[in-house]
Design a protein around this motif. Structure first.
Motif, PDB file in Angstrom:
ATOM      1  N   THR A 194       3.810  -9.169  -6.218  1.00 24.52           N
ATOM      2  CA  THR A 194       3.822  -8.062  -7.174  1.00 24.52           C
ATOM      3  C   THR A 194       4.895  -7.082  -6.741  1.00 24.52           C
ATOM      4  O   THR A 194       5.006  -6.756  -5.559  1.00 24.52           O
ATOM      5  N   TYR A 195       5.672  -6.626  -7.727  1.00 24.42           N
ATOM      6  CA  TYR A 195       6.816  -5.759  -7.469  1.00 24.42           C
ATOM      7  C   TYR A 195       6.814  -4.576  -8.428  1.00 24.42           C
ATOM      8  O   TYR A 195       6.309  -4.662  -9.531  1.00 24.42           O
ATOM      9  N   PHE A 196       7.463  -3.491  -7.995  1.00 27.78           N
ATOM     10  CA  PHE A 196       7.836  -2.391  -8.875  1.00 27.78           C
ATOM     11  C   PHE A 196       9.315  -2.552  -9.180  1.00 27.78           C
ATOM     12  O   PHE A 196      10.093  -2.945  -8.306  1.00 27.78           O
ATOM     13  N   LEU A 197       9.709  -2.248 -10.414  1.00 26.06           N
ATOM     14  CA  LEU A 197      11.113  -2.186 -10.800  1.00 26.06           C
ATOM     15  C   LEU A 197      11.376  -0.770 -11.269  1.00 26.06           C
ATOM     16  O   LEU A 197      10.573  -0.201 -12.022  1.00 26.06           O
ATOM     17  N   THR A 198      12.486  -0.194 -10.835  1.00 24.23           N
ATOM     18  CA  THR A 198      12.789   1.179 -11.209  1.00 24.23           C
ATOM     19  C   THR A 198      14.283   1.400 -11.344  1.00 24.23           C
ATOM     20  O   THR A 198      15.075   0.731 -10.690  1.00 24.23           O
ATOM     21  N   THR A 199      14.646   2.313 -12.216  1.00 28.32           N
ATOM     22  CA  THR A 199      16.036   2.737 -12.395  1.00 28.32           C
ATOM     23  C   THR A 199      16.020   4.106 -13.050  1.00 28.32           C
ATOM     24  O   THR A 199      14.960   4.656 -13.339  1.00 28.32           O
ATOM     25  N   GLN A 200      17.207   4.620 -13.305  1.00 26.60           N
ATOM     26  CA  GLN A 200      17.289   5.892 -14.020  1.00 26.60           C
ATOM     27  C   GLN A 200      18.126   5.730 -15.275  1.00 26.60           C
ATOM     28  O   GLN A 200      19.028   4.900 -15.319  1.00 26.60           O
ATOM     29  N   VAL A 201      17.779   6.518 -16.265  1.00 25.50           N
ATOM     30  CA  VAL A 201      18.539   6.588 -17.512  1.00 25.50           C
ATOM     31  C   VAL A 201      18.755   8.072 -17.770  1.00 25.50           C
ATOM     32  O   VAL A 201      17.810   8.787 -18.095  1.00 25.50           O
ATOM     33  N   ILE A 202      19.986   8.515 -17.561  1.00 26.18           N
ATOM     34  CA  ILE A 202      20.299   9.944 -17.653  1.00 26.18           C
ATOM     35  C   ILE A 202      21.504  10.128 -18.558  1.00 26.18           C
ATOM     36  O   ILE A 202      22.446   9.344 -18.510  1.00 26.18           O
ATOM     37  N   TRP A 203      21.476  11.186 -19.355  1.00 21.38           N
ATOM     38  CA  TRP A 203      22.613  11.494 -20.203  1.00 21.38           C
ATOM     39  C   TRP A 203      22.823  12.995 -20.215  1.00 21.38           C
ATOM     40  O   TRP A 203      21.990  13.754 -19.766  1.00 21.38           O
ATOM     41  N   GLY A 204      23.970  13.373 -20.693  1.00 24.41           N
ATOM     42  CA  GLY A 204      24.326  14.789 -20.752  1.00 24.41           C
ATOM     43  C   GLY A 204      25.445  15.094 -19.772  1.00 24.41           C
ATOM     44  O   GLY A 204      25.798  14.287 -18.916  1.00 24.41           O
ATOM     45  N   ASP A 205      25.991  16.269 -19.887  1.00 24.78           N
ATOM     46  CA  ASP A 205      27.105  16.722 -19.055  1.00 24.78           C
ATOM     47  C   ASP A 205      26.667  16.827 -17.595  1.00 24.78           C
ATOM     48  O   ASP A 205      25.691  17.499 -17.278  1.00 24.78           O
ATOM     49  N   GLU A 206      27.398  16.147 -16.710  1.00 30.59           N
ATOM     50  CA  GLU A 206      27.047  16.148 -15.289  1.00 30.59           C
ATOM     51  C   GLU A 206      27.095  17.549 -14.685  1.00 30.59           C
ATOM     52  O   GLU A 206      26.433  17.812 -13.698  1.00 30.59           O
TER      53      GLU A 206
ATOM     54  N   ALA B 230       0.840  -1.201   0.000  1.00 30.58           N
ATOM     55  CA  ALA B 230       0.000   0.000   0.000  1.00 30.58           C
ATOM     56  C   ALA B 230       0.878   1.255   0.000  1.00 30.58           C
ATOM     57  O   ALA B 230       0.609   2.213  -0.726  1.00 30.58           O
ATOM     58  N   PHE B 231       1.956   1.234   0.785  1.00 31.11           N
ATOM     59  CA  PHE B 231       2.875   2.366   0.855  1.00 31.11           C
ATOM     60  C   PHE B 231       3.525   2.631  -0.504  1.00 31.11           C
ATOM     61  O   PHE B 231       3.552   3.771  -0.974  1.00 31.11           O
ATOM     62  N   THR B 232       4.064   1.578  -1.149  1.00 30.88           N
ATOM     63  CA  THR B 232       4.765   1.800  -2.419  1.00 30.88           C
ATOM     64  C   THR B 232       3.805   2.138  -3.550  1.00 30.88           C
ATOM     65  O   THR B 232       4.156   2.917  -4.430  1.00 30.88           O
ATOM     66  N   ARG B 233       2.604   1.606  -3.512  1.00 31.37           N
ATOM     67  CA  ARG B 233       1.616   1.988  -4.539  1.00 31.37           C
ATOM     68  C   ARG B 233       1.320   3.482  -4.447  1.00 31.37           C
ATOM     69  O   ARG B 233       1.265   4.186  -5.457  1.00 31.37           O
ATOM     70  N   GLU B 234       1.111   3.966  -3.227  1.00 36.05           N
ATOM     71  CA  GLU B 234       0.850   5.393  -3.036  1.00 36.05           C
ATOM     72  C   GLU B 234       2.081   6.214  -3.429  1.00 36.05           C
ATOM     73  O   GLU B 234       1.962   7.234  -4.112  1.00 36.05           O
ATOM     74  N   ARG B 235       3.248   5.758  -3.022  1.00 33.33           N
ATOM     75  CA  ARG B 235       4.497   6.464  -3.328  1.00 33.33           C
ATOM     76  C   ARG B 235       4.694   6.592  -4.838  1.00 33.33           C
ATOM     77  O   ARG B 235       4.987   7.672  -5.353  1.00 33.33           O
ATOM     78  N   PHE B 236       4.524   5.489  -5.566  1.00 30.51           N
ATOM     79  CA  PHE B 236       4.713   5.530  -7.012  1.00 30.51           C
ATOM     80  C   PHE B 236       3.630   6.372  -7.684  1.00 30.51           C
ATOM     81  O   PHE B 236       3.908   7.076  -8.651  1.00 30.51           O
ATOM     82  N   ALA B 237       2.409   6.316  -7.193  1.00 32.91           N
ATOM     83  CA  ALA B 237       1.340   7.159  -7.755  1.00 32.91           C
ATOM     84  C   ALA B 237       1.676   8.634  -7.552  1.00 32.91           C
ATOM     85  O   ALA B 237       1.469   9.460  -8.452  1.00 32.91           O
TER      86      ALA B 237
END
Length: 172
Positions: free
Chosen positions: A129-141, A74-81
């Protein structure tokens, strides 16, 4: 030209502030008991590919990025929403900057790193049931604004799978 640059920076700041201001405060507390299934033994395998497609059509893989497997409680569903709304992508410029989360939340999360081609694997995953998440970032830091952002999707394992469950984390 400086006026245009200043106006663009002001607009970007207003957009970022607007994105943060619309986030709803959490109403659910994190429950370790509800998330405990992530630590149970399982035979499931989740494989995936994490990437974003640039406006030019070029694909950027989540090379070396941490991929998180998070129990859908319930916590992660609300968090992701609250974080993602109805999308499966948050632009880098809209990341929450003051996001405080119960420290126990991280203890009920599994992580792996994406390979150079953006592929990842979680083995011995318990049914749930799980959420999977990551980041995809590009450009000059050092740049004011970087491109890309955070992507997520969800997956359910029943415990009856005979093949790996495949997930695409692209933000679509």
């Amino acid at each position: 030209m400086k006026i245009g640059t200043f106006a663009a920076a002001a607009l970007a700041g207003a957009v970022m502030a607007g994105c943060q201001a619309t986030r709803q405060p959490a109403t659910m507390a994190f429950s370790a008991e509800e998330a405990a299934f992530i630590n149970k033994p399982g035979n499931g395998v989740v494989t995936g590919h994490a990437f974003r497609t640039k406006p030019s059509g070029a694909v950027v893989n989540a090379a070396g990025e941490v991929v998180r497997l998070i129990p859908a409680t319930a916590f992660t569903r609300e968090r992701f929403a609250n974080l993602y709304g109805k999308r499966k992508y948050i632009p880098h410029s809209a990341y929450p900057r003051d996001d405080e989360v119960d420290p126990a939340y991280a203890r009920y999360t599994r992580t792996t790193k994406a390979e150079s081609n953006g592929r990842f694997v979680f083995e011995k995953v318990a049914p749930g049931t799980y959420f999977l998440t990551t980041q995809v970032i590009w450009g000059d830091e050092a740049a004011f604004s970087r491109e890309g952002g955070s992507v997520y999707d969800s997956v359910t394992l029943t415990g009856k799978e005979t093949e790996p469950v495949q997930v695409i984390l692209s933000g679509n």
